[in-house]
Design a protein around this motif. Structure first.
Motif, PDB file in Angstrom:
ATOM      1  N   GLU A  51      61.522  70.394  42.104  1.00 37.70           N
ATOM      2  CA  GLU A  51      62.362  69.557  43.939  1.00 37.70           C
ATOM      3  C   GLU A  51      62.312  70.267  44.876  1.00 37.70           C
ATOM      4  N   MET A  52      60.770  70.989  45.358  1.00 37.26           N
ATOM      5  CA  MET A  52      60.224  71.712  46.034  1.00 37.26           C
ATOM      6  C   MET A  52      59.829  70.563  47.378  1.00 37.26           C
ATOM      7  N   GLN A  53      58.959  69.628  45.844  1.00 37.52           N
ATOM      8  CA  GLN A  53      58.306  68.725  46.282  1.00 37.52           C
ATOM      9  C   GLN A  53      58.686  68.149  46.375  1.00 37.52           C
ATOM     10  N   LEU A  54      60.086  67.634  46.410  1.00 35.93           N
ATOM     11  CA  LEU A  54      61.133  65.968  46.774  1.00 35.93           C
ATOM     12  C   LEU A  54      61.538  66.581  48.517  1.00 35.93           C
ATOM     13  N   LYS A  55      61.952  68.081  48.297  1.00 38.55           N
ATOM     14  CA  LYS A  55      61.818  68.407  50.542  1.00 38.55           C
ATOM     15  C   LYS A  55      61.350  69.102  50.807  1.00 38.55           C
ATOM     16  N   MET A  56      60.148  69.188  50.299  1.00 43.34           N
ATOM     17  CA  MET A  56      58.645  69.183  51.504  1.00 43.34           C
ATOM     18  C   MET A  56      58.287  66.899  51.930  1.00 43.34           C
ATOM     19  N   SER A  57      58.343  66.537  50.708  1.00 41.83           N
ATOM     20  CA  SER A  57      58.119  65.023  51.315  1.00 41.83           C
ATOM     21  C   SER A  57      59.187  64.477  52.843  1.00 41.83           C
ATOM     22  N   ASN A  58      60.776  64.942  52.218  1.00 45.00           N
ATOM     23  CA  ASN A  58      61.573  64.946  53.300  1.00 45.00           C
ATOM     24  C   ASN A  58      61.152  65.405  54.676  1.00 45.00           C
ATOM     25  N   VAL A  59      60.849  66.392  54.329  1.00 46.56           N
ATOM     26  CA  VAL A  59      60.633  67.148  56.040  1.00 46.56           C
ATOM     27  C   VAL A  59      59.477  66.571  56.909  1.00 46.56           C
ATOM     28  N   ILE A  60      58.537  65.939  55.905  1.00 43.99           N
ATOM     29  CA  ILE A  60      56.974  64.876  56.211  1.00 43.99           C
ATOM     30  C   ILE A  60      58.085  63.798  56.960  1.00 43.99           C
ATOM     31  N   ILE A  61      58.644  63.348  56.157  1.00 39.85           N
ATOM     32  CA  ILE A  61      59.248  61.652  56.560  1.00 39.85           C
ATOM     33  C   ILE A  61      59.872  61.859  57.659  1.00 39.85           C
ATOM     34  N   ALA A  62      60.958  63.310  57.962  1.00 41.50           N
ATOM     35  CA  ALA A  62      61.697  63.255  58.971  1.00 41.50           C
ATOM     36  C   ALA A  62      60.869  63.865  60.357  1.00 41.50           C
ATOM     37  N   ILE A  63      59.930  64.737  60.375  1.00 45.25           N
ATOM     38  CA  ILE A  63      58.822  64.862  61.378  1.00 45.25           C
ATOM     39  C   ILE A  63      58.206  63.772  62.081  1.00 45.25           C
ATOM     40  N   TYR A  64      57.840  62.633  60.739  1.00 41.59           N
ATOM     41  CA  TYR A  64      57.668  61.418  61.315  1.00 41.59           C
ATOM     42  C   TYR A  64      57.716  60.292  61.741  1.00 41.59           C
ATOM     43  N   SER A  65      59.270  60.070  61.389  1.00 46.94           N
ATOM     44  CA  SER A  65      60.460  59.223  62.103  1.00 46.94           C
ATOM     45  C   SER A  65      61.511  59.544  63.598  1.00 46.94           C
ATOM     46  N   LYS A  66      60.644  61.397  63.806  1.00 48.38           N
ATOM     47  CA  LYS A  66      61.155  61.787  65.251  1.00 48.38           C
ATOM     48  C   LYS A  66      62.805  62.001  65.388  1.00 48.38           C
ATOM     49  N   ASP A  67      63.427  62.097  64.121  1.00 46.72           N
ATOM     50  CA  ASP A  67      65.257  62.587  63.982  1.00 46.72           C
ATOM     51  C   ASP A  67      65.368  63.718  63.899  1.00 46.72           C
ATOM     52  N   THR A  68      65.064  64.553  64.861  1.00 47.21           N
ATOM     53  CA  THR A  68      66.219  65.799  65.124  1.00 47.21           C
ATOM     54  C   THR A  68      67.143  66.487  64.195  1.00 47.21           C
ATOM     55  N   GLN A  69      67.775  65.576  63.812  1.00 45.57           N
ATOM     56  CA  GLN A  69      68.642  66.037  62.901  1.00 45.57           C
ATOM     57  C   GLN A  69      67.938  66.012  61.333  1.00 45.57           C
ATOM     58  N   ARG A  70      67.710  64.544  61.466  1.00 50.77           N
ATOM     59  CA  ARG A  70      67.369  64.930  59.692  1.00 50.77           C
ATOM     60  C   ARG A  70      65.826  65.554  59.429  1.00 50.77           C
TER      61      ARG A  70
END
Length: 580
Positions: free
Chosen positions: A337-356
């Motif tokens: 579960e935390m692996q998926l959430k951490m991947s979401n954090v990295i992808i969100a930073i990479y996409s530069k989507d502040t709300q995400r």
């Protein structure tokens, strides 16, 4: 005797603390190099304290935590007679019956233990890690002194930013684990199963029958400290057709690939991947060929009406070097579960989507106090807009994570412990990558890994099923919309509706409203007092009577009250002016 030992240790701690100004430097977060030197001088307990401080990006600045990650053990070696006695006591046999040879001089000495080369009776070369005799009692003395000093720490104003009791509890648990080599044995065996033989990565096999709580025996791993490669001339050949610079680039990519594999595939990672925990071993081309195990893959299924079932064997070409990972005292685990959430954090930073980014960060946190999502989003958005405008290649993932942790802490959010350990490991790995290959952006490389993991975990069938259910629920509700709308309108027409409004900073607004009402009431009371006193004075038959005196007293009380209110108002304005 014990009491005198505790007193001597206390005097030593006080002397070193004064010499390096530890309290001042920690509370004001200045001169982190002096704090590091003081901790190294004070030994294992303080080194562990420093290591724990190095992951607290919510409390300490990035410069402070980076310096504390450089903590090195500087411990004198033990007399061999003491080492021999402890080994024989733990393994319950004379050392001559256990080993063909046992080097009296250790080749390495750290805060908890020292390591010796030895040879078993079957001529197998091994490394024996032996705990410093009496180190457990020394650590317990330090911890008991810490506990007694906790009430004194409350006199330091800055100490209220951390829960000292909780931190001491964490230190005690961590040191207890490190003093029990059986836990390191379990970590090492798990790491061996998951990683030994993965590309050029190797790790030592543990020897369970020669290991106890205070003695740990493992396969000897050849090679030089990776630091040797960092300091080597770039143009010099590492092996045929490969310069040291080219080798540094290859090893940088290998380290990142391996770390991503540990995090997103195994869920079990080395939390202290610095150069001292990796040995670089060069091997001949013949040895390299012999070491390349065939990779077997099994395929079965159906092609139309025809079933198929076959095995495919292939070899992945390896380069003529091995990276031997050692020391498994500090490991981290992360759930699916935390692996998926951490991947979401990295992808969100990479996409530069502040709300995400805000949503993905909230998903890895738990609330520890009053929380305003609007305030959190505003603070995070302000930081991200300032930082994420730069190209992806220039994004410093450690700085981003560190600042995000600070913002979470300021908003009563606590990041999951496994993620805190992962951020620390990321920071250590980033330091190694910077030394080996400064041109390589760690963040630019790990983002595709996170995306790959996210897609692998993405269950299209389940997502379509859930989306279909959502659409069916919505379609089913459509015919009821007119009746629900009429019901709402009817409620408003009959005056039965209630409108709930949520005000921002309503606590502050209520306090101000209360203050205004209080002043209004005081004003009315004073007005009534002045008017009443005037009536008493005017209606009294003559001066000097009780009624006249009562009226004059009312005048006086009103005048004093008005002067007090004026003085209070002037003082308040002065304080506001001074605080600007």
């Amino acid at each position: 005797m014990v009491g005198s030992g505790r007193t001597a240790r206390l005097k030593q701690i006080i002397a070193v603390a004064n010499k390096y100004k530890i309290v001042k430097n920690i509370t004001q977060q200045t001169n982190p190099d002096q704090v590091r030197e003081a901790f190294e001088e004070l030994g294992p307990t303080f080194i562990k304290v420093g290591q724990m401080m190095s992951v607290r990006n919510d409390i300490f600045t990035l410069d402070f935590t980076k310096e504390l990650r450089k903590l090195q053990d500087n411990v004198k070696t033990d007399d061999f007679a003491e080492v021999k006695q402890l080994v024989e006591s733990e393994l319950e046999l004379p050392i001559e019956e256990l080993f063909n040879s046992f080097d009296q001089q250790p080749f390495a000495s750290a805060s908890i233990a020292q390591a010796h080369h030895a040879t078993l009776k079957n001529d197998e070369r091994v490394v024996v890690k032996v705990q410093h005799p009496g180190i457990d009692k020394e650590i317990e003395t330090d911890l008991s002194l810490f506990e007694k000093a906790l009430p004194l720490a409350s006199w330091v104003p800055e100490s209220n930013v951390v829960d000292l009791k909780n931190i001491l509890k964490e230190i005690r648990e961590s040191l207890s684990n490190e003093l029990d080599f059986r836990k390191e044995l379990e970590n090492a065996e798990r790491f061996y199963e998951l990683n030994n033989g993965w590309k050029e990565i190797r790790s030592p096999k543990m020897i369970d029958s020669y290991s106890t709580k205070k003695v740990l025996s493992m396969e000897f791993m050849p090679g030089d400290n990776l630091k040797e490669l960092v300091n080597s001339p770039e143009d010099e050949l590492a092996y045929p057709d490969t310069t040291n610079q080219e080798l540094k680039e290859k090893i940088s990519s290998l380290l990142i690939d391996h770390f991503m594999k540990q995090v997103f595939e195994d869920g079990f990672f080395h939390a202290d991947p610095h150069t001292g925990n990796m040995l670089l071993q060069f091997i001949s081309e013949e040895e390299n060929q012999q070491d390349q195990d065939a990779q077997d893959e099994h395929y079965e299924g159906k092609f139309g009406p025809f079933p198929f079932n076959f095995d495919l064997s292939s070899n992945e070409p390896l380069r003529p070097f091995r990276l031997n990972v050692i020391d498994f005292g500090m490991m981290g685990s992360i759930t699916k579960e935390m692996q998926l959430k951490m991947s979401n954090v990295i992808i969100a930073i990479y996409s530069k989507d502040t709300q995400r980014i805000a949503n993905s960060v909230l998903a890895i946190c738990k609330q520890t106090g009053p929380f305003s999502e609007q305030k959190f989003n505003e603070e995070l958005d302000e930081f991200l807009k300032r930082y994420l405008n730069m190209p992806v290649k220039e994004i410093d993932i450690q700085k981003v994570f560190s600042q995000v942790v600070v913002i979470c802490h300021n908003n009563n959010l606590q990041i999951d412990d496994s993620i805190t350990m992962l951020i620390k490991a990321f920071g250590t790995l980033e330091g190694v990558i910077e030394e080996l290959n400064p041109e390589l952006s760690l963040f630019e490389v790990i983002a595709p890994f996170a995306q790959k993991y996210f897609l692998e975990q993405f269950d299209l069938k389940e997502e379509l099923r859930q989306t279909g259910l959502d659409y069916l629920t919505s379609i089913k509700a459509i015919p009821k919309l007119p009746s629900h709308s009429l019901s709402v309108l009817d409620t408003f027409i009959k005056g039965k509706a209630k409108l709930n409004l949520e005000l921002k900073n309503q606590g502050v607004l209520l306090e101000r409203a209360e203050a205004m009402v209080n002043r209004l009431v005081i004003g009315l009371i004073l007005s009534a007092l002045v008017i009443g006193s005037s009536l008493l004075v005017q209606t009294s038959p003559g001066g000097g009577t009780f009624i006249s005196n009562l009226g004059m007293f009312g005048y006086g009380a009103a005048a004093v009250s008005i002067l007090f209110l004026v003085a209070e108002s002037l003082y308040r304005r002065y304080r506001k002016w001074r605080d600007k």
